[in-house]
Scaffold this motif. Sequence first.
Motif, PDB file in Angstrom:
ATOM      1  N   SER A 159     -15.861  -0.174   1.025  1.00 18.70           N
ATOM      2  CA  SER A 159     -15.510  -1.329   1.857  1.00 18.70           C
ATOM      3  C   SER A 159     -14.012  -1.418   2.119  1.00 18.70           C
ATOM      4  CB  SER A 159     -15.975  -2.621   1.178  1.00 18.70           C
ATOM      5  OG  SER A 159     -15.361  -2.766  -0.101  1.00 18.70           O
ATOM      6  N   ARG A 160     -13.225  -0.637   1.405  1.00 17.95           N
ATOM      7  CA  ARG A 160     -11.760  -0.654   1.583  1.00 17.95           C
ATOM      8  C   ARG A 160     -11.327   0.706   2.124  1.00 17.95           C
ATOM      9  NH1 ARG A 160      -8.943  -4.936  -0.399  1.00 17.95           N
ATOM     10  NH2 ARG A 160     -10.116  -6.404  -1.717  1.00 17.95           N
ATOM     11  N   ARG A 161     -11.170   0.772   3.420  1.00 19.37           N
ATOM     12  CA  ARG A 161     -10.803   2.028   4.072  1.00 19.37           C
ATOM     13  C   ARG A 161      -9.664   1.799   5.073  1.00 19.37           C
ATOM     14  NH1 ARG A 161     -12.305   4.236   0.438  1.00 19.37           N
ATOM     15  NH2 ARG A 161     -13.842   5.899   0.169  1.00 19.37           N
ATOM     16  N   ARG A 162      -8.646   1.054   4.610  1.00 21.67           N
ATOM     17  CA  ARG A 162      -7.475   0.819   5.448  1.00 21.67           C
ATOM     18  C   ARG A 162      -6.213   1.013   4.611  1.00 21.67           C
ATOM     19  NH1 ARG A 162      -6.340  -2.141  10.115  1.00 21.67           N
ATOM     20  NH2 ARG A 162      -8.459  -3.007  10.104  1.00 21.67           N
ATOM     21  N   VAL A 163      -5.199   1.635   5.230  1.00 19.42           N
ATOM     22  CA  VAL A 163      -3.867   1.748   4.649  1.00 19.42           C
ATOM     23  C   VAL A 163      -2.894   1.055   5.584  1.00 19.42           C
ATOM     24  CG1 VAL A 163      -2.046   3.299   3.848  1.00 19.42           C
ATOM     25  CG2 VAL A 163      -4.438   3.972   3.625  1.00 19.42           C
ATOM     26  N   VAL A 164      -1.975   0.293   5.024  1.00 17.90           N
ATOM     27  CA  VAL A 164      -0.924  -0.351   5.815  1.00 17.90           C
ATOM     28  C   VAL A 164       0.410   0.266   5.410  1.00 17.90           C
ATOM     29  CG1 VAL A 164       0.214  -2.505   6.428  1.00 17.90           C
ATOM     30  CG2 VAL A 164      -2.251  -2.485   5.941  1.00 17.90           C
ATOM     31  N   THR A 165       1.195   0.674   6.398  1.00 16.35           N
ATOM     32  CA  THR A 165       2.480   1.312   6.121  1.00 16.35           C
ATOM     33  C   THR A 165       3.448   1.007   7.266  1.00 16.35           C
ATOM     34  OG1 THR A 165       3.501   3.408   5.435  1.00 16.35           O
ATOM     35  CG2 THR A 165       1.858   3.524   7.203  1.00 16.35           C
ATOM     36  N   LEU A 166       4.594   1.686   7.267  1.00 19.15           N
ATOM     37  CA  LEU A 166       5.607   1.501   8.308  1.00 19.15           C
ATOM     38  C   LEU A 166       5.858   2.817   9.029  1.00 19.15           C
ATOM     39  CD1 LEU A 166       8.348  -0.556   6.391  1.00 19.15           C
ATOM     40  CD2 LEU A 166       6.348  -1.419   7.635  1.00 19.15           C
ATOM     41  N   PRO A 167       6.256   2.763  10.296  1.00 21.56           N
ATOM     42  CA  PRO A 167       6.603   4.008  11.006  1.00 21.56           C
ATOM     43  C   PRO A 167       7.905   4.624  10.505  1.00 21.56           C
ATOM     44  CG  PRO A 167       7.099   2.102  12.375  1.00 21.56           C
ATOM     45  CD  PRO A 167       6.369   1.586  11.166  1.00 21.56           C
ATOM     46  N   THR A 168       8.647   3.901   9.665  1.00 17.64           N
ATOM     47  CA  THR A 168       9.937   4.382   9.149  1.00 17.64           C
ATOM     48  C   THR A 168       9.805   5.056   7.788  1.00 17.64           C
ATOM     49  OG1 THR A 168      10.319   2.168   8.230  1.00 17.64           O
ATOM     50  CG2 THR A 168      11.257   2.640  10.406  1.00 17.64           C
ATOM     51  N   GLU A 169       8.592   5.288   7.326  1.00 22.00           N
ATOM     52  CA  GLU A 169       8.382   5.900   6.012  1.00 22.00           C
ATOM     53  C   GLU A 169       8.743   7.387   6.008  1.00 22.00           C
ATOM     54  OE1 GLU A 169       7.249   4.195   3.063  1.00 22.00           O
ATOM     55  OE2 GLU A 169       7.913   2.624   4.433  1.00 22.00           O
ATOM     56  N   HIS A 170       8.881   7.924   4.806  1.00 22.88           N
ATOM     57  CA  HIS A 170       9.121   9.353   4.635  1.00 22.88           C
ATOM     58  C   HIS A 170       7.907  10.135   5.148  1.00 22.88           C
ATOM     59  CE1 HIS A 170       9.563  13.221   2.508  1.00 22.88           C
ATOM     60  NE2 HIS A 170      10.850  12.939   2.483  1.00 22.88           N
ATOM     61  N   PRO A 171       8.129  11.347   5.691  1.00 22.11           N
ATOM     62  CA  PRO A 171       6.999  12.147   6.189  1.00 22.11           C
ATOM     63  C   PRO A 171       5.905  12.376   5.165  1.00 22.11           C
ATOM     64  CG  PRO A 171       9.057  13.095   6.952  1.00 22.11           C
ATOM     65  CD  PRO A 171       9.429  11.989   6.010  1.00 22.11           C
ATOM     66  N   ALA A 172       6.241  12.395   3.876  1.00 24.51           N
ATOM     67  CA  ALA A 172       5.199  12.591   2.863  1.00 24.51           C
ATOM     68  C   ALA A 172       4.174  11.471   2.910  1.00 24.51           C
ATOM     69  CB  ALA A 172       5.830  12.673   1.469  1.00 24.51           C
ATOM     70  N   VAL A 173       4.627  10.245   3.093  1.00 22.71           N
ATOM     71  CA  VAL A 173       3.717   9.110   3.205  1.00 22.71           C
ATOM     72  C   VAL A 173       3.000   9.124   4.547  1.00 22.71           C
ATOM     73  CG1 VAL A 173       3.618   6.587   3.405  1.00 22.71           C
ATOM     74  CG2 VAL A 173       4.924   7.646   1.550  1.00 22.71           C
ATOM     75  N   LEU A 174       3.761   9.342   5.616  1.00 20.13           N
ATOM     76  CA  LEU A 174       3.157   9.312   6.948  1.00 20.13           C
ATOM     77  C   LEU A 174       2.103  10.401   7.118  1.00 20.13           C
ATOM     78  CD1 LEU A 174       6.326   8.607   9.128  1.00 20.13           C
ATOM     79  CD2 LEU A 174       4.548   6.990   8.440  1.00 20.13           C
ATOM     80  N   ASN A 175       2.373  11.590   6.598  1.00 16.48           N
ATOM     81  CA  ASN A 175       1.406  12.681   6.751  1.00 16.48           C
ATOM     82  C   ASN A 175       0.214  12.510   5.816  1.00 16.48           C
ATOM     83  OD1 ASN A 175       2.689  14.037   8.846  1.00 16.48           O
ATOM     84  ND2 ASN A 175       4.038  15.131   7.446  1.00 16.48           N
ATOM     85  N   ALA A 176       0.423  11.913   4.654  1.00 15.26           N
ATOM     86  CA  ALA A 176      -0.723  11.589   3.807  1.00 15.26           C
ATOM     87  C   ALA A 176      -1.627  10.580   4.515  1.00 15.26           C
ATOM     88  CB  ALA A 176      -0.246  11.038   2.467  1.00 15.26           C
ATOM     89  N   SER A 231       7.131  14.431  -2.716  1.00 16.04           N
ATOM     90  CA  SER A 231       6.021  14.538  -1.763  1.00 16.04           C
ATOM     91  C   SER A 231       4.684  14.536  -2.485  1.00 16.04           C
ATOM     92  CB  SER A 231       6.172  15.802  -0.912  1.00 16.04           C
ATOM     93  OG  SER A 231       7.284  15.697  -0.047  1.00 16.04           O
ATOM     94  N   GLU A 232       4.642  15.211  -3.632  1.00 21.11           N
ATOM     95  CA  GLU A 232       3.400  15.208  -4.403  1.00 21.11           C
ATOM     96  C   GLU A 232       3.107  13.819  -4.956  1.00 21.11           C
ATOM     97  OE1 GLU A 232       1.424  16.977  -8.443  1.00 21.11           O
ATOM     98  OE2 GLU A 232       3.060  18.137  -7.551  1.00 21.11           O
ATOM     99  N   SER A 233       4.134  13.142  -5.441  1.00 18.46           N
ATOM    100  CA  SER A 233       3.935  11.785  -5.953  1.00 18.46           C
ATOM    101  C   SER A 233       3.435  10.855  -4.859  1.00 18.46           C
ATOM    102  CB  SER A 233       5.237  11.249  -6.548  1.00 18.46           C
ATOM    103  OG  SER A 233       5.609  11.949  -7.709  1.00 18.46           O
ATOM    104  N   ASP A 234       4.035  10.937  -3.681  1.00 12.33           N
ATOM    105  CA  ASP A 234       3.591  10.105  -2.563  1.00 12.33           C
ATOM    106  C   ASP A 234       2.146  10.413  -2.183  1.00 12.33           C
ATOM    107  OD1 ASP A 234       5.950   8.691  -2.285  1.00 12.33           O
ATOM    108  OD2 ASP A 234       6.749   9.958  -0.685  1.00 12.33           O
ATOM    109  N   THR A 235       1.820  11.695  -2.147  1.00 11.16           N
ATOM    110  CA  THR A 235       0.464  12.087  -1.777  1.00 11.16           C
ATOM    111  C   THR A 235      -0.552  11.609  -2.799  1.00 11.16           C
ATOM    112  OG1 THR A 235       1.310  14.040  -0.626  1.00 11.16           O
ATOM    113  CG2 THR A 235      -1.019  14.049  -1.205  1.00 11.16           C
ATOM    114  N   LEU A 236      -0.215  11.755  -4.094  1.00  9.07           N
ATOM    115  CA  LEU A 236      -1.115  11.269  -5.137  1.00  9.07           C
ATOM    116  C   LEU A 236      -1.302   9.765  -5.029  1.00  9.07           C
ATOM    117  CD1 LEU A 236      -2.768  11.547  -7.735  1.00  9.07           C
ATOM    118  CD2 LEU A 236      -0.610  11.519  -9.020  1.00  9.07           C
ATOM    119  N   ALA A 237      -0.235   9.049  -4.737  1.00 10.01           N
ATOM    120  CA  ALA A 237      -0.328   7.594  -4.622  1.00 10.01           C
ATOM    121  C   ALA A 237      -1.182   7.185  -3.428  1.00 10.01           C
ATOM    122  CB  ALA A 237       1.065   6.985  -4.510  1.00 10.01           C
ATOM    123  N   VAL A 238      -0.888   7.746  -2.268  1.00  9.56           N
ATOM    124  CA  VAL A 238      -1.551   7.308  -1.035  1.00  9.56           C
ATOM    125  C   VAL A 238      -2.997   7.795  -0.980  1.00  9.56           C
ATOM    126  CG1 VAL A 238      -1.509   7.456   1.479  1.00  9.56           C
ATOM    127  CG2 VAL A 238       0.631   7.124   0.216  1.00  9.56           C
TER     128      VAL A 238
END
Length: 389
Positions: free
Chosen positions: A96-113, A79-86
């Motif tokens: 000028s870059r303020r968008r993240v693209v992800t999937l609804p099937t990701e782990h909660p660590a990514v989705l909550n980040a 979870s910490e690694s995902d948070t640091l990455a995202v």
Amino acid sequence: MPHPGLTDGPIYLDYNATTPVDPAVLEVALPYLATHFGNPSSSHHYGTAPYEAVSRARAQVAALLGATAGEIVFTGGGSESDTLAVRGAVLAAPPSRRRVVTLPTEHPAVLNACRSLEAGGVTVTRLPVDGHGRVDPAVLREAIGDDTALVSIAYGNSETGTLQPIRELAAVAHGHGALFHTDGAQAVGKVAIDVEELGVDLLTVVGHKMYAPKGVGALYVRDGVVLTPTVHGGGQENGLRAGTENVAFVAALGEAAALAGAELPESAGRLAGLRDLLHDELERLLPARVRLNGHPEHRLPGTLNVSIDGVASSRALLAGLPGIAAATGSACHEGVDAPSEVLLAMGLSPERANGALRLSLGRWTTEGELREAARLVADAAVAEPAVAG
């Protein structure tokens, strides 16, 4: 030899939730708890052995990923690694870059980040997946823009085992100047990974998914990628993760990586064969009632997710099976009496999602255990009426 933690309990089919610590991994960790207590940042005698252990582990993790040692950052877990990455990638990106693209099937660590960034004004685009849980690179190509800082898509899904076309997705991201992160928690050590070949910029590694202890992980950070730290303090881990390294657990993660690398690709073939045996046994004992959830080919070798027609609640089914330790989905969602969000995002009906079992295999799984597990599941399911799910 059976693992000492598995000798007196039910058949363990929840390796995706956590893995037993390999005895060889434990043996490597113990000296840094019992004897070599020093701080790896200390320049005197007592810091030497811990420093060497951390350096060795960094090289071992890098070797498993096809990376260089300087590209490995040790963390306190996935979870910490995902948070640091995202968060780290987006907060370090230009305005000028303020968008993240992800999937609804990701782990909660990514989705909550992503949600935390969204609350701060960052746009989050969640791409649809197909009925197998895969995303088409063409869908990403259509959705991404030059305002995108990061694309974060897991290599292998923890519930279904579906593998994503990471190389193609990373190429699309790079075509728009965006970084690409993949959560490799379920894939590292199970399938061969080469970060150079994949073209990823960031990759999450989790210790307790690969026979190391809980509470340690790593993040591959491609040389030259700039991140904003999420844990501030001293200058450990190239300034990206403050705090004195957990030397014993880091050493354990390094040994686990070395063992995984030595086993591949034979271990992947063995697990895939056992997974298919379990699937075949369930279909034989429950004809026309077993439905595979996830991709039939592009999936993790040791993950089987199936729904059984007529089973209204797989949670209730497992509760009545003390001889099996398994799950209905991600351990992060256990105890939540609701259909899996991953399966719903794939277009499955709530009824089919409620009847899903995630059976995950690992280093100590045997053929005999799987035949017995299939029999136990089938015996519990035959009492249910065989209706379409």
